[in-house]
Design a protein around this motif. Sequence first.
Motif, short mmCIF file in Angstrom:
data_model
loop_
_atom_site.label_atom_id
_atom_site.label_comp_id
_atom_site.label_asym_id
_atom_site.label_seq_id
_atom_site.Cartn_x
_atom_site.Cartn_y
_atom_site.Cartn_z
N LEU A 123 55.61 49.50 31.82
CA LEU A 123 55.25 50.93 32.43
C LEU A 123 55.93 51.03 33.83
O LEU A 123 56.57 52.25 34.01
CB LEU A 123 53.60 51.06 32.75
N ALA A 124 56.16 50.03 34.57
CA ALA A 124 56.95 50.14 35.89
C ALA A 124 58.32 50.43 35.45
O ALA A 124 58.85 51.51 36.33
CB ALA A 124 56.80 48.86 36.64
N THR A 126 59.42 51.90 32.84
CA THR A 126 59.47 53.47 32.24
C THR A 126 59.28 54.49 33.33
O THR A 126 59.75 55.45 33.43
CB THR A 126 58.34 53.58 31.18
N GLU A 127 58.41 54.09 34.36
CA GLU A 127 58.28 54.82 35.38
C GLU A 127 59.61 54.85 36.33
O GLU A 127 59.86 56.31 36.47
CB GLU A 127 57.01 54.27 36.39
N TYR A 130 61.77 57.37 34.31
CA TYR A 130 61.07 59.02 34.47
C TYR A 130 61.79 59.51 35.89
O TYR A 130 62.04 60.71 35.80
CB TYR A 130 59.74 59.06 34.17
N ALA A 131 61.34 58.60 36.76
CA ALA A 131 61.66 58.91 38.20
C ALA A 131 62.98 59.39 38.45
O ALA A 131 63.47 60.39 39.03
CB ALA A 131 61.03 57.96 39.32
N VAL A 134 63.65 62.58 36.86
CA VAL A 134 63.03 63.74 37.52
C VAL A 134 64.18 64.03 38.65
O VAL A 134 64.43 65.33 39.06
CB VAL A 134 61.75 63.58 37.67
N LEU A 143 62.93 66.55 29.88
CA LEU A 143 62.66 65.12 30.51
C LEU A 143 62.23 64.32 29.49
O LEU A 143 62.78 63.23 29.39
CB LEU A 143 61.61 65.48 31.63
N ALA A 144 61.40 64.82 28.71
CA ALA A 144 60.90 63.98 27.35
C ALA A 144 62.00 63.63 26.57
O ALA A 144 62.12 62.35 25.96
CB ALA A 144 59.90 64.97 26.58
N HIS A 148 62.59 59.75 26.18
CA HIS A 148 62.55 59.01 24.91
C HIS A 148 63.96 58.83 24.27
O HIS A 148 64.07 57.73 23.78
CB HIS A 148 61.52 59.77 24.07
#
Lengths: 217, 217
Positions: A123-124, A126-127, A130-131, A134, A143-144, A148
């Motif tokens: 998760l870290a 993946t975060e 995403y960041a 963004v 974004l998705a 993905h």
Amino acid sequence: MKDKPVWQRQRRAAREAPPLTREKIVAEAVALLDEEGTAKLTMRRLAQRLDAGPTTLYWHVDTKDDVLDLALDAVFGEVVLPEPTGDWRADVRALVTGWRAAMLRHPWSAALVGRPMVGPNVLARTEFLYAALVRAGFTKAALATAAHGLANYVTGSALTLTTARSEDGLVAAEYLVEQWESYPTLVDNGHLREEDWDAVFAQGLESFMDGLESLRS
Amino acid sequence: MKDKPVWQRQRRAAREAPPLTREKIVAEAVALLDEEGTAKLTMRRLAQRLDAGPTTLYWHVDTKDDVLDLALDAVFGEVVLPEPTGDWRADVRALVTGWRAAMLRHPWSAALVGRPMVGPNVLARTEFLYAALVRAGFTKAALATAAHGLANYVTGSALTLTTARSEDGLVAAEYLVEQWESYPTLVDNGHLREEDWDAVFAQGLESFMDGLESLRS
DNA sequence: ACCTGAACACCGTTCAAGT
DNA sequence: ACCTGAACACCGTTCAAGT
């Protein structure tokens, strides 16, 4: 009051030396998987390597799948989180390159991706992905798509490569060559006989990011 | 000479009705996997569904892995090979969309991709992909990049989606939401909570093909 | 709190034997 | 040529019991 017999004191001392922990179990599982692969990971064999009874592990872990989930997350823990640079492509490239390298160091890991990945290390990373996206101006559906798509690209590449390099994969590649008449384009173009996988990966990544540029807002 | 007793004749007749074939085994395996998933596929249970002894399957098949390989190839057999149109993007889009749909109809299939895929159905689809890309002007490294990238993209997308939709996947998504403080970007942007997966897939595919355009020669 | 052994209900696969 | 049953060497997991 009578003192305890020697044997008992020896046993206690010996046992107190290594108190089993979840961390030790996971580390040993990763080692076992690295050495012998998924098929050979057994609760019994894992316990044996830890000098524990076969059923002891169940105090630290609920099920064998738990061990696999934890081992996979441990692999992601090896991926260093890059310093953001302000260049989204550089950030993504750095993350994703380390991500792929970690999976290749543990060839069993890519095939485990079919389980939900919600470990802290996954998760870290993946975060971070995403960041970075963004910051680059991706929002909502775009974004998705980017997140993905990129994640699928890395794990898919790692899986394809580890499969191709496996014993069965090499046999399969030879078998394919024998069938030139059925699959001329594949054989003529060296499908499964790639040499420079790193370059293929890098070029595909750049192409994908090229294509994503127009989705930024 | 004495005639055989009735029971024996009945047994023979009953047995001759369904002579087991590899095709029947594979079809039943696919049905079992569709209904109950990979974990429940057992040589013994599979044999039972075929009214055969548990060890009979081994005359038609060498190992359980063989059954899985055959089942996976059967899924690819459902992917219709499109008529080439002269538009490489249309050809790739048609192939890859059917490819994804087949995997989604058999949610267990995506997780099996970690084995070398050299079944006739897989190879025929891969041959089509390569041929379409060659027609489009991809050669050498660019061809490998495009072909592997696209293949990884489809199977990766299918795997991500079937995982997200699984029981464990839904639980995982809820668990993630509880951790907004650790993963704000993921939670705020609905990671694992995607609704329109088809659109995400389609947009990513177009972006990737956009990015590949410049590799044609 | 942590570890154990015995036991349950399964596995994949082999092989001699049947028809 | 095809199928069977018995048997081997394992599995994951539970649970009452130990320290």
